[in-house]
Design an enzyme around this catalytic site. Structure first.
Site, PDB file in Angstrom:
ATOM      1  N   LYS A 217      -3.768  13.514  21.387  1.00  0.00           N
ATOM      2  CA  LYS A 217      -3.550  13.894  19.991  1.00  0.00           C
ATOM      3  C   LYS A 217      -3.526  15.414  19.914  1.00  0.00           C
ATOM      4  O   LYS A 217      -4.112  16.091  20.776  1.00  0.00           O
ATOM      5  CB  LYS A 217      -4.715  13.365  19.133  1.00  0.00           C
ATOM      6  CG  LYS A 217      -4.376  13.155  17.689  1.00  0.00           C
ATOM      7  CD  LYS A 217      -3.784  11.775  17.443  1.00  0.00           C
ATOM      8  CE  LYS A 217      -3.443  11.577  15.986  1.00  0.00           C
ATOM      9  NZ  LYS A 217      -2.926  10.244  15.723  1.00  0.00           N
TER      10      LYS A 217
ATOM     11  N   VAL B 216       2.663   3.360   4.286  1.00  0.00           N
ATOM     12  CA  VAL B 216       2.462   2.023   4.864  1.00  0.00           C
ATOM     13  C   VAL B 216       2.172   1.006   3.763  1.00  0.00           C
ATOM     14  O   VAL B 216       2.745  -0.088   3.746  1.00  0.00           O
ATOM     15  CB  VAL B 216       1.300   2.014   5.888  1.00  0.00           C
ATOM     16  CG1 VAL B 216       1.138   0.626   6.492  1.00  0.00           C
ATOM     17  CG2 VAL B 216       1.536   3.037   6.986  1.00  0.00           C
TER      18      VAL B 216
HETATM   19  P1  NAD Z   1      -0.091   8.040   3.057  1.00  0.00           P
HETATM   20  O1  NAD Z   1      -0.763   9.355   2.915  1.00  0.00           O
HETATM   21  O2  NAD Z   1       1.382   7.946   2.891  1.00  0.00           O
HETATM   22  O3  NAD Z   1      -0.726   7.002   2.007  1.00  0.00           O
HETATM   23  C1  NAD Z   1      -2.075   6.944   1.702  1.00  0.00           C
HETATM   24  C2  NAD Z   1      -2.182   6.540   0.238  1.00  0.00           C
HETATM   25  O4  NAD Z   1      -3.562   6.326  -0.061  1.00  0.00           O
HETATM   26  C3  NAD Z   1      -1.682   7.604  -0.742  1.00  0.00           C
HETATM   27  O5  NAD Z   1      -0.827   6.991  -1.684  1.00  0.00           O
HETATM   28  C4  NAD Z   1      -2.961   8.130  -1.391  1.00  0.00           C
HETATM   29  O6  NAD Z   1      -2.758   8.563  -2.725  1.00  0.00           O
HETATM   30  C5  NAD Z   1      -3.843   6.906  -1.323  1.00  0.00           C
HETATM   31  N1  NAD Z   1      -5.281   7.162  -1.382  1.00  0.00           N
HETATM   32  C6  NAD Z   1      -5.991   8.192  -0.874  1.00  0.00           C
HETATM   33  N2  NAD Z   1      -7.295   8.042  -1.138  1.00  0.00           N
HETATM   34  C7  NAD Z   1      -7.411   6.872  -1.796  1.00  0.00           C
HETATM   35  C8  NAD Z   1      -8.515   6.166  -2.328  1.00  0.00           C
HETATM   36  N3  NAD Z   1      -9.769   6.617  -2.256  1.00  0.00           N
HETATM   37  N4  NAD Z   1      -8.282   4.986  -2.952  1.00  0.00           N
HETATM   38  C9  NAD Z   1      -7.030   4.501  -3.068  1.00  0.00           C
HETATM   39  N5  NAD Z   1      -5.952   5.142  -2.593  1.00  0.00           N
HETATM   40  C10 NAD Z   1      -6.144   6.315  -1.971  1.00  0.00           C
HETATM   41  O7  NAD Z   1      -0.567   7.466   4.464  1.00  0.00           O
HETATM   42  P2  NAD Z   1       0.112   6.292   5.292  1.00  0.00           P
HETATM   43  O8  NAD Z   1       1.048   6.864   6.283  1.00  0.00           O
HETATM   44  O9  NAD Z   1       0.550   5.229   4.362  1.00  0.00           O
HETATM   45  O10 NAD Z   1      -1.147   5.769   6.133  1.00  0.00           O
HETATM   46  C11 NAD Z   1      -2.153   4.988   5.535  1.00  0.00           C
HETATM   47  C12 NAD Z   1      -3.266   4.749   6.542  1.00  0.00           C
HETATM   48  O11 NAD Z   1      -2.738   4.078   7.688  1.00  0.00           O
HETATM   49  C13 NAD Z   1      -3.908   6.043   7.083  1.00  0.00           C
HETATM   50  O12 NAD Z   1      -5.269   5.779   7.344  1.00  0.00           O
HETATM   51  C14 NAD Z   1      -3.183   6.266   8.399  1.00  0.00           C
HETATM   52  O13 NAD Z   1      -3.967   7.019   9.299  1.00  0.00           O
HETATM   53  C15 NAD Z   1      -3.009   4.844   8.867  1.00  0.00           C
HETATM   54  N6  NAD Z   1      -1.901   4.649   9.795  1.00  0.00           N
HETATM   55  C16 NAD Z   1      -0.628   4.983   9.416  1.00  0.00           C
HETATM   56  C17 NAD Z   1       0.424   4.767  10.297  1.00  0.00           C
HETATM   57  C18 NAD Z   1       1.843   5.079   9.898  1.00  0.00           C
HETATM   58  O14 NAD Z   1       2.774   4.608  10.576  1.00  0.00           O
HETATM   59  N7  NAD Z   1       2.073   5.822   8.827  1.00  0.00           N
HETATM   60  C19 NAD Z   1       0.186   4.218  11.577  1.00  0.00           C
HETATM   61  C20 NAD Z   1      -1.131   3.866  11.922  1.00  0.00           C
HETATM   62  C21 NAD Z   1      -2.155   4.090  11.019  1.00  0.00           C
END
Ligand code: NAD
Length: 370
Positions: free
Chosen positions: A83, A187
């Site tokens: 990372k 996601v």
């Molecule tokens: P993102 O930032 O696009 O979406 C996260 C969402 O959560 C945002 O809409 C934000 O407003 C909301 N949020 C933040 N705090 C919150 C809370 N307390 N309560 C409710 N909603 C809240 O991120 P993402 O890419 O959708 O990823 C989501 C999770 O999945 C993260 O933990 C990320 O590390 C994990 N992840 C993502 C991927 C990927 O392909 N994007 C892959 C593996 C893991």
């Protein structure tokens, strides 16, 4: 935490290499951590974040790179864990020069580390990195890449949920199953669409209320507050926002049968995983169920192929079934079983293949992009 303690942690957690890179002229300060390359080159995204200090960044990169070793191992990939973190505000500090400078540091590692997008970076930033190194994935489809990994992460999570529902609820269809999705970002929104297509009943929440608005007229969707999400009577709690949401405060509130979502590091501590098991709430280990995005970008290394991506994502169902059967057989919390499976694969396969030796091993992946 003192610097000595951080170095101590680096040594005890068996990371292979951590490098600090600086290019003052473009405002780049970053850390690249390679946790383990026994299965192959270390792949993991580059996070851009306004860390309080270098120690906080080091802590993050050590934890995240280790997680990538486990994720790649359980996903059956011939990749190690790594990372990078760039210490800067993604809203303020992004520039072509910064990302190209980062790319040139990645290039110096000769393929031992392959980067991709993560929190604070996106497919556009990958294009700048790609100008300086071939060791980057998650670049745009127009450049022979696989684009945004989020829809693939969502597809994989749904496959994992199928296995959990079968195991815990004895149902081989998701129809009528209810789920509380925390966070409808990249996601989460893809997941909601897949869930609705499978006739599931969905609760949603997001700190950004505007994101919830657009669902207000959708059938089978109920918007709740970010606090109420823990108290719903949904069959599944699906964390898709932040880490550490399964903690001492939230555990007593959960009424769900299953915790299964995309967020990384969902358990605040291993004890929270033990407590879920004691409460007979099935937990889908995060790094196993959210590996779809990693699987998808890994295919870029051999020339991107969507059919192959779909086949690989489907395997998350079987990975999850294997963990759940292991858990039932051994009467052991699911997160521990996942760690066991991942560690066994690293040990078994590395014995067969011998140690990864830099760029020669990356020949395993034929670079199809130019
Ligand atoms: P993102 O930032 O696009 O979406 C996260 C969402 O959560 C945002 O809409 C934000 O407003 C909301 N949020 C933040 N705090 C919150 C809370 N307390 N309560 C409710 N909603 C809240 O991120 P993402 O890419 O959708 O990823 C989501 C999770 O999945 C993260 O933990 C990320 O590390 C994990 N992840 C993502 C991927 C990927 O392909 N994007 C892959 C593996 C893991």
């Amino acid at each position: 935490m003192s610097g000595n303690l951080e170095i101590e942690r680096f040594l005890t957690e068996n990371h292979e290499q951590v490098i600090f890179c600086q290019d003052k002229a473009v405002g780049l300060k970053c850390l690249i951590a390679i946790h383990n390359t026994l299965l192959g080159p270390a792949l993991g995204g580059v996070r851009m974040w306004h860390y309080q200090d270098t120690q906080q960044a080091l802590d993050d990169v050590l934890r995240l790179s280790k997680g990538m070793t486990y994720k790649a191992a359980i996903a059956g990939l011939n990749l190690g864990g790594g990372k990078a973190v760039i210490m800067a505000d993604p809203e303020q500090a992004k520039s072509e020069a910064l990302f190209r400078s980062f790319g040139s540091f990645v290039e110096t590692l000769n393929g031992r580390y392959i980067t991709a997008e993560d929190v604070g970076t996106d497919v556009h930033d990958m294009e700048y990195i790609f100008m300086e190194t071939n060791h980057v994935v998650g670049v745009a489809r127009s450049h022979g890449g696989s684009g945004d990994p989020s829809p693939w992460t969502a597809k994989g999570v749904l496959e994992g949920i199928r296995a959990c529902v079968e195991c815990k609820m004895g149902k081989n269809s998701l129809e009528g199953v209810s789920v509380a999705v925390q966070g409808i970002g990249h996601v989460g929104r893809e997941l909601v669409e897949l869930m609705l297509a499978n006739n599931m009943r969905v609760y949603i929440c997001d700190i950004d209320r505007a994101r919830c608005e657009e669902y207000s007229k959708r059938q089978n969707v109920t918007t709740v507050s970010t606090e109420e999400i823990y108290d719903t009577d949904a069959d599944i709690f699906c964390p898709s926002a932040l880490g550490a949401v399964i903690n001492e405060k939230t555990l007593p509130r959960l009424k769900c049968k299953i915790v299964a979502g995309s967020a990384n590091n969902q358990l605040a501590s291993p004890e929270c995983g033990d407590e879920l098991f004691r409460k007979k709430i099935l937990y889908a280990p995060d790094y196993a169920i959210n590996a779809g995005g990693l699987m998808n970008v890994s295919i870029e290394l051999e020339g991107y192929d969507e059919l192959r991506a779909n086949r690989m994502i489907r395997s998350i169902y079987y990975v999850m079934k294997n963990i759940l059967q292991h858990s039932q057989r051994e009467n052991m919390p699911e997160y521990r079983c996942a760690d066991r499976v991942a560690e066994k694969r690293v040990n078994d396969i590395s014995r067969i293949r011998g140690r990864f030796t830099g760029s020669s091993r990356s020949m395993y992946y034929r670079k199809a992009r130019r």
